[in-house]
Scaffold this motif. Structure first.
Motif, PDB file in Angstrom:
ATOM      1  N   ILE A  49       0.820  -1.223   0.000  1.00 43.90           N
ATOM      2  CA  ILE A  49       0.000   0.000   0.000  1.00 43.90           C
ATOM      3  C   ILE A  49       0.847   1.263   0.000  1.00 43.90           C
ATOM      4  O   ILE A  49       0.324   2.359  -0.172  1.00 43.90           O
ATOM      5  CB  ILE A  49      -0.977   0.038   1.194  1.00 43.90           C
ATOM      6  N   LEU A  50       2.174   1.107   0.186  1.00 43.53           N
ATOM      7  CA  LEU A  50       3.074   2.267   0.159  1.00 43.53           C
ATOM      8  C   LEU A  50       4.207   2.038  -0.840  1.00 43.53           C
ATOM      9  O   LEU A  50       5.374   2.259  -0.532  1.00 43.53           O
ATOM     10  CB  LEU A  50       3.632   2.544   1.561  1.00 43.53           C
ATOM     11  N   HIS A  99     -10.008  -0.530   4.868  1.00 42.93           N
ATOM     12  CA  HIS A  99     -10.508  -1.094   3.610  1.00 42.93           C
ATOM     13  C   HIS A  99      -9.406  -1.524   2.651  1.00 42.93           C
ATOM     14  O   HIS A  99      -9.698  -1.968   1.550  1.00 42.93           O
ATOM     15  CB  HIS A  99     -11.425  -0.082   2.921  1.00 42.93           C
ATOM     16  N   PHE A 100      -8.149  -1.391   3.071  1.00 47.89           N
ATOM     17  CA  PHE A 100      -7.061  -1.838   2.209  1.00 47.89           C
ATOM     18  C   PHE A 100      -7.138  -3.348   1.984  1.00 47.89           C
ATOM     19  O   PHE A 100      -7.475  -4.097   2.903  1.00 47.89           O
ATOM     20  CB  PHE A 100      -5.698  -1.527   2.839  1.00 47.89           C
ATOM     21  N   ARG A 101      -6.829  -3.773   0.784  1.00 53.09           N
ATOM     22  CA  ARG A 101      -6.656  -5.197   0.453  1.00 53.09           C
ATOM     23  C   ARG A 101      -5.419  -5.286  -0.427  1.00 53.09           C
ATOM     24  O   ARG A 101      -5.491  -5.667  -1.590  1.00 53.09           O
ATOM     25  CB  ARG A 101      -7.890  -5.755  -0.268  1.00 53.09           C
ATOM     26  N   GLY A 102      -4.286  -4.909   0.169  1.00 56.45           N
ATOM     27  CA  GLY A 102      -3.079  -4.698  -0.608  1.00 56.45           C
ATOM     28  C   GLY A 102      -2.587  -5.900  -1.381  1.00 56.45           C
ATOM     29  O   GLY A 102      -2.165  -5.766  -2.531  1.00 56.45           O
ATOM     30  N   THR A 108      -4.445  -3.393  -8.762  1.00 55.17           N
ATOM     31  CA  THR A 108      -5.761  -3.073  -9.319  1.00 55.17           C
ATOM     32  C   THR A 108      -6.209  -1.657  -8.964  1.00 55.17           C
ATOM     33  O   THR A 108      -6.692  -0.915  -9.825  1.00 55.17           O
ATOM     34  CB  THR A 108      -6.809  -4.080  -8.805  1.00 55.17           C
ATOM     35  N   ILE A 109      -6.060  -1.275  -7.693  1.00 58.49           N
ATOM     36  CA  ILE A 109      -6.563   0.030  -7.253  1.00 58.49           C
ATOM     37  C   ILE A 109      -5.854   1.199  -7.936  1.00 58.49           C
ATOM     38  O   ILE A 109      -6.514   2.143  -8.370  1.00 58.49           O
ATOM     39  CB  ILE A 109      -6.482   0.155  -5.718  1.00 58.49           C
ATOM     40  N   THR A 240     -14.351  -0.646 -12.729  1.00 62.09           N
ATOM     41  CA  THR A 240     -13.864  -1.766 -11.928  1.00 62.09           C
ATOM     42  C   THR A 240     -13.210  -2.811 -12.815  1.00 62.09           C
ATOM     43  O   THR A 240     -13.424  -2.847 -14.032  1.00 62.09           O
ATOM     44  CB  THR A 240     -14.996  -2.402 -11.112  1.00 62.09           C
ATOM     45  N   ILE A 241     -12.441  -3.677 -12.191  1.00 63.41           N
ATOM     46  CA  ILE A 241     -11.589  -4.619 -12.912  1.00 63.41           C
ATOM     47  C   ILE A 241     -11.808  -6.015 -12.350  1.00 63.41           C
ATOM     48  O   ILE A 241     -11.926  -6.191 -11.131  1.00 63.41           O
ATOM     49  CB  ILE A 241     -10.104  -4.205 -12.752  1.00 63.41           C
TER      50      ILE A 241
END
Length: 354
Positions: A49-50, A99-102, A108-109, A240-241
């Motif tokens: 996420i980073l 809500h992260f789903r890294g 994707t995000i 969305t993907i």
């Protein structure tokens, strides 16, 4: 938010991994070790996420946590203090749910975000007859995707722009004010230019890393809400993907998995791909982590599986050295890693059915 995420990581890891290990996990290093750490310590949501953040950012945050008395550092290891445990619980009340789903969506995000931001800029400008704007994204794939979507919607552009606006406004009203504002000020459209991360940090009096996390987090929120409510958000649902069912972090591991499915043995794969056996073993561990149907008894005896699993549970640790020592070196590190990976995968599958 960064302080909370860092404290949460340090709490879960319990001093069993170095600060560098935490850095690689948050940065999303494409290695089997980082992947296994993410699973072993229930930190898959934070994986990647980073991306691209600096070690200096990490050490500034660690210094801040240490100055507050929330962590103690012993060379390359950090542990949470009793005061830190109290603090992480307070922060959890503020930031949860995260809500992260890294691990599954760290690629994707960003793609979803790039498409959405460029499309908003495109349709707001084209709606007013301005076609000479400087695009916020110059990625060819994203640009082409946005161009194709615009072509299918330009016949009814006014209605489409209005629908997109109302869907976004509805979503942002349901979110924490800080996240909604950071997202809104980041947007570029006709007559307004989105603020940079640095400018947002100054405007909201936050650290640049926190701005990045807040912006990233609101994009995750939008993505999940839209995926779950396509009928309510049909315009946003276009962005969305479809995700892959099994996400192998390294492309090399994907190729090894393909060869395994074709019937090749690990030794043959090493020869075909000119890889060291240790590298092939890393791939096998990665596969065991993410593919529920992968059978590890082809590589570890049932007796070894039972003994390694029982020892890890008894010691309540994922530290390979400790498990190996407790078993008097009867099994090598590869066998231990395979069993731990399988356990973590099965635990994840079990949670999905609860």
């Amino acid at each position: 938010m960064f302080d909370y995420i860092l404290l949460d990581c340090i709490t879960n890891i319990k001093g069993e991994r170095t600060i560098s290990g935490i850095y690689h996990l948050l940065d999303g290093k494409r290695s089997s070790q980082s992947l296994q750490d993410a699973h072993a310590y229930q930190l898959t949501n934070y994986f990647g996420i980073l991306k691209g953040f600096s070690r200096e950012d990490l050490h500034r945050a660690l210094n801040r946590l240490e100055d507050n008395g929330w962590i103690e550092r012993y060379e390359e290891v950090a542990v949470v203090t009793p005061m830190g445990n109290v603090q992480v619980q307070k922060m959890r009340n503020t930031y949860e749910p995260i809500h992260f789903r890294g691990l599954t969506l760290s690629s994707t995000i960003p793609l979803f975000t790039k498409r959405l931001f460029l499309y908003i800029q495109t349709v707001t400008n084209m709606h007013l007859g301005k076609n000479d704007f400087l695009p916020v994204e110059d990625d060819l794939e994203t640009t082409e995707w946005v161009r194709n979507l615009y072509r299918t919607r330009k016949g009814n552009l006014q209605h489409h722009v209005r629908a997109l606006y109302h869907e976004l406004a509805d979503l942002l009203r349901s979110m924490p004010e800080a996240e909604a504002e950071v997202f809104t000020y980041r947007l570029t459209g006709s007559g307004f230019i989105g603020l940079t991360t640095g400018q947002l940090a100054v405007r909201f009096g936050m650290d640049a890393v926190d701005v990045h996390l807040l912006l990233h987090h609101v994009c995750y929120r939008i993505y999940f809400t839209v995926k779950e409510g396509r009928d309510r958000y049909p315009s946003l649902a276009l962005f969305t993907i479809d995700e892959q069912p099994h996400i192998l972090v390294t492309n090399s591991a994907k190729r090894t998995y393909e060869l395994l499915q074709e019937g090749f043995e690990p030794e043959q794969i090493g020869q075909i791909r000119r890889l060291k056996m240790s590298t092939v073993q890393d791939h096998l561990v990665e596969i065991a982590l993410v593919v529920p149907s992968f059978e590890i008894s082809d590589y570890v005896t049932n007796e070894a599986i039972e003994q390694i699993a029982a020892t890890a549970d008894t010691l309540d640790t994922n530290r390979l050295k400790d498990i190996n020592a407790a078993l008097q070196q009867r099994y090598d590190y590869f066998q231990i890693r395979m069993v731990l990976a399988h356990q973590q995968n099965q635990a994840k599958v079990g949670e999905s059915y609860e």
